[in-house]
Motif scaffolding. Structure first.
Motif, PDB file in Angstrom:
ATOM      1  N   PRO A 175       0.908  -1.234   0.104  1.00  0.00           N
ATOM      2  CA  PRO A 175       0.017   0.120   0.038  1.00  0.00           C
ATOM      3  C   PRO A 175       1.006   1.093   0.041  1.00  0.00           C
ATOM      4  O   PRO A 175       1.992   1.169   0.482  1.00  0.00           O
ATOM      5  N   GLY A 176       0.456   2.315  -0.542  1.00  0.00           N
ATOM      6  CA  GLY A 176       0.976   3.485  -0.543  1.00  0.00           C
ATOM      7  C   GLY A 176       1.073   4.273   0.798  1.00  0.00           C
ATOM      8  O   GLY A 176       0.619   3.673   1.635  1.00  0.00           O
ATOM      9  N   LEU A 221      -5.273   1.086  -1.460  1.00  0.00           N
ATOM     10  CA  LEU A 221      -3.850   0.833  -2.224  1.00  0.00           C
ATOM     11  C   LEU A 221      -3.183   1.966  -2.086  1.00  0.00           C
ATOM     12  O   LEU A 221      -1.904   1.925  -2.076  1.00  0.00           O
ATOM     13  N   CYS A 222      -3.776   3.205  -2.253  1.00  0.00           N
ATOM     14  CA  CYS A 222      -3.087   4.487  -2.272  1.00  0.00           C
ATOM     15  C   CYS A 222      -2.991   4.866  -0.812  1.00  0.00           C
ATOM     16  O   CYS A 222      -2.371   6.137  -0.689  1.00  0.00           O
ATOM     17  N   GLY A 223      -3.122   4.123   0.286  1.00  0.00           N
ATOM     18  CA  GLY A 223      -2.633   4.528   1.581  1.00  0.00           C
ATOM     19  C   GLY A 223      -3.980   5.060   2.247  1.00  0.00           C
ATOM     20  O   GLY A 223      -3.826   5.750   3.432  1.00  0.00           O
ATOM     21  N   LEU A 360      -7.555   7.627  -7.612  1.00  0.00           N
ATOM     22  CA  LEU A 360      -6.113   7.755  -7.820  1.00  0.00           C
ATOM     23  C   LEU A 360      -5.575   9.187  -7.584  1.00  0.00           C
ATOM     24  O   LEU A 360      -4.880   9.576  -6.816  1.00  0.00           O
ATOM     25  N   ARG A 364      -3.835  11.389  -4.469  1.00  0.00           N
ATOM     26  CA  ARG A 364      -2.786  12.030  -4.414  1.00  0.00           C
ATOM     27  C   ARG A 364      -3.024  13.491  -4.072  1.00  0.00           C
ATOM     28  O   ARG A 364      -2.156  14.317  -3.279  1.00  0.00           O
ATOM     29  N   CYS A 401       0.424   9.252 -10.241  1.00  0.00           N
ATOM     30  CA  CYS A 401       0.075   7.912  -9.655  1.00  0.00           C
ATOM     31  C   CYS A 401       0.247   7.002 -10.598  1.00  0.00           C
ATOM     32  O   CYS A 401      -0.235   5.731 -10.850  1.00  0.00           O
ATOM     33  N   THR A 403       2.712   4.671 -10.540  1.00  0.00           N
ATOM     34  CA  THR A 403       3.041   3.335  -9.784  1.00  0.00           C
ATOM     35  C   THR A 403       2.229   2.846  -8.846  1.00  0.00           C
ATOM     36  O   THR A 403       2.404   1.770  -8.348  1.00  0.00           O
ATOM     37  N   CYS A 404       1.001   3.397  -8.390  1.00  0.00           N
ATOM     38  CA  CYS A 404       0.164   3.256  -7.495  1.00  0.00           C
ATOM     39  C   CYS A 404      -1.125   2.362  -7.827  1.00  0.00           C
ATOM     40  O   CYS A 404      -2.260   2.780  -8.088  1.00  0.00           O
ATOM     41  N   ARG A 405      -0.662   1.061  -8.631  1.00  0.00           N
ATOM     42  CA  ARG A 405      -1.770   0.380  -9.024  1.00  0.00           C
ATOM     43  C   ARG A 405      -1.306  -1.273  -9.066  1.00  0.00           C
ATOM     44  O   ARG A 405       0.072  -1.487  -8.793  1.00  0.00           O
ATOM     45  N   ARG A 406      -2.314  -2.022  -8.810  1.00  0.00           N
ATOM     46  CA  ARG A 406      -1.867  -3.428  -8.807  1.00  0.00           C
ATOM     47  C   ARG A 406      -2.045  -3.964 -10.149  1.00  0.00           C
ATOM     48  O   ARG A 406      -2.986  -3.394 -10.919  1.00  0.00           O
TER      49      ARG A 406
END
Length: 408
Positions: A175-176, A221-223, A360, A364, A401, A403-406
């Protein structure tokens, strides 16, 4: 052929396939995945794909077909307004009506169903029942003529801007960094362990949905750690209506959220426009998807309202999705294809659409939170420029964002 289209690339508009008992039968071109009409939490995630589309003109045509099917299959609960947009059948809205306006409407045969303030936003909306045997569009025209200067509108519908298909296993992804700024979500409700409180603004809401669950999983996932969910669909075939969106936004304002993410699209609505402006005046930033009807479709709302942060989507190669819609302005792009999210049962599925780019960007923005101008300046510094140098109508001011992905 569009320059972002390559041989073998399927610009598929994804839809949910659910049991016949839980949905309307899908036509050849899937309807927009509207919770309560097409999607149910009990439904299975299928692999129904719309035909591959290769042009903006074809996307625009398919949009008309989907809307026609939606109205036809709505069991008489959806009707077109004076401009042809889908709306709740038999009801009109008056924004901040005067007693004199209400009295005139009642004398003309319109029943006042309610006249209540929108919580947290400082304005009032009256719901009026259209006289029997009068069409919505005809009644709207008549009421506008009867009340010069009044703000008359239909209870316009908004649709989720993405779908899910194909269960898949994600690669490991941490997770972020924790995001503590409160975030609000207007959508369907998430399933499983939610990140925060959920409240309903439609029949039988909150009701877990695949689309709302996907949005929740991407925020996690992004925290994101402090999220409020406003379910505007529930089990209502006419869910996602303008009044529900306004009420949802007002509630989120009272909950102290600073950023609201809306992965829904619809026509311009005076009620939603007023709600968005009122929320912005109270220091809330609204982030919204541009939709998936292609660049030839009309501008989408709420993404096109002044001051709303409009988001488009890119695939795993950072190419703009061919089906991405447009707004009167565009701010940022983010991943919206070749990524995974969770459905209402907690299964990881592939998702595609501008719906999934929007949370996403919202995450951010929440991570960079401060005065809005300062936060946006931070995002501008973070965004990676794509396409022509500088801001452009395809990628906005750049990709966030990345890189913030599965991924699968």
């Amino acid at each position: 052929m569009p320059r972002n289209w390559t041989n073998g690339a399927a610009a598929a508009v994804l839809a949910l396939a659910t049991p016949a008992s839980a949905q309307l039968a899908l036509p050849a071109v899937p309807l927009p995945p509207v919770s309560g009409l097409v999607e149910r939490a009990t439904g299975t995630v299928g692999d129904t794909l719309a035909p591959v589309v290769t042009s903006a003109r074809e996307l625009a045509r398919l949009r008309v077909v989907r809307l026609d099917e939606l109205v036809r299959r709505s069991r008489g609960l959806i009707e077109r307004d004076v401009l042809g947009a889908p709306a709740r059948r038999g009801e009109l809205l008056l924004t901040d009506p005067t007693p004199e306006q209400l009295a005139k409407a009642k004398a003309a045969g319109f029943a006042v169903l309610e006249n209540e303030p929108i919580e947290g936003l400082g304005f009032t909306v009256a719901r009026l029942r259209v006289p029997e045997r009068e069409t919505l569009s005809g009644a709207q025209k008549r009421l506008v003529g009867l009340l010069p200067g009044a703000n008359v509108s239909a209870d316009l519908l908004h649709f989720q801007a993405g779908g899910v298909a194909f269960p898949a296993e994600p690669q490991a992804a941490a997770p972020g960094a924790s995001v503590t700024t409160p975030i609000g979500v207007i959508d369907g409700a998430p399933g499983g362990a939610a990140l925060g409180e959920a409240r309903g603004f439609a029949k039988n809401a909150p009701l877990a949905s695949n689309h709302g669950s996907a949005i929740a999983s991407l925020l996690a996932l992004c925290g994101a750690r402090d999220v409020r969910f406003a379910d505007v669909y529930g089990a209502d075939p006419a869910g996602g209506n303008a009044l529900a969106l306004a009420r949802a936004l007002g509630w989120l304002v009272t909950q102290g959220v600073r950023v609201v993410t809306i992965s829904l699209v619809g026509p311009a609505s005076p009620v939603v426009a007023k709600a968005v402006a009122a929320a912005q005046a109270r220091g809330v930033a609204v982030v919204a998807a541009v939709g998936n009807d292609g660049p030839a479709a009309p501008p989408s709302y709420p993404a096109s309202y002044p001051g709303v942060i409009a988001v488009t989507a890119v695939d795993g190669r950072n190419r703009a999705l061919i089906e991405a819609g447009r707004a009167s302005h565009l701010d940022y792009a983010a991943p919206g294809a070749d990524i995974l999210a969770s459905d209402a049962r907690g299964r990881w599925v592939r998702v595609r659409g501008t719906s999934y780019a929007t949370p996403l960007v919202a995450a951010r923005l929440a991570a960079a939170w401060g005065p809005k101008r300062v936060a946006l300046a931070r995002l501008d510094q973070e965004a990676r420029d794509l396409g022509p140098r500088g801001a452009d109508p395809t990628y906005g001011r750049g990709l966030l964002c990345e890189t913030c992905r599965r991924i699968h």
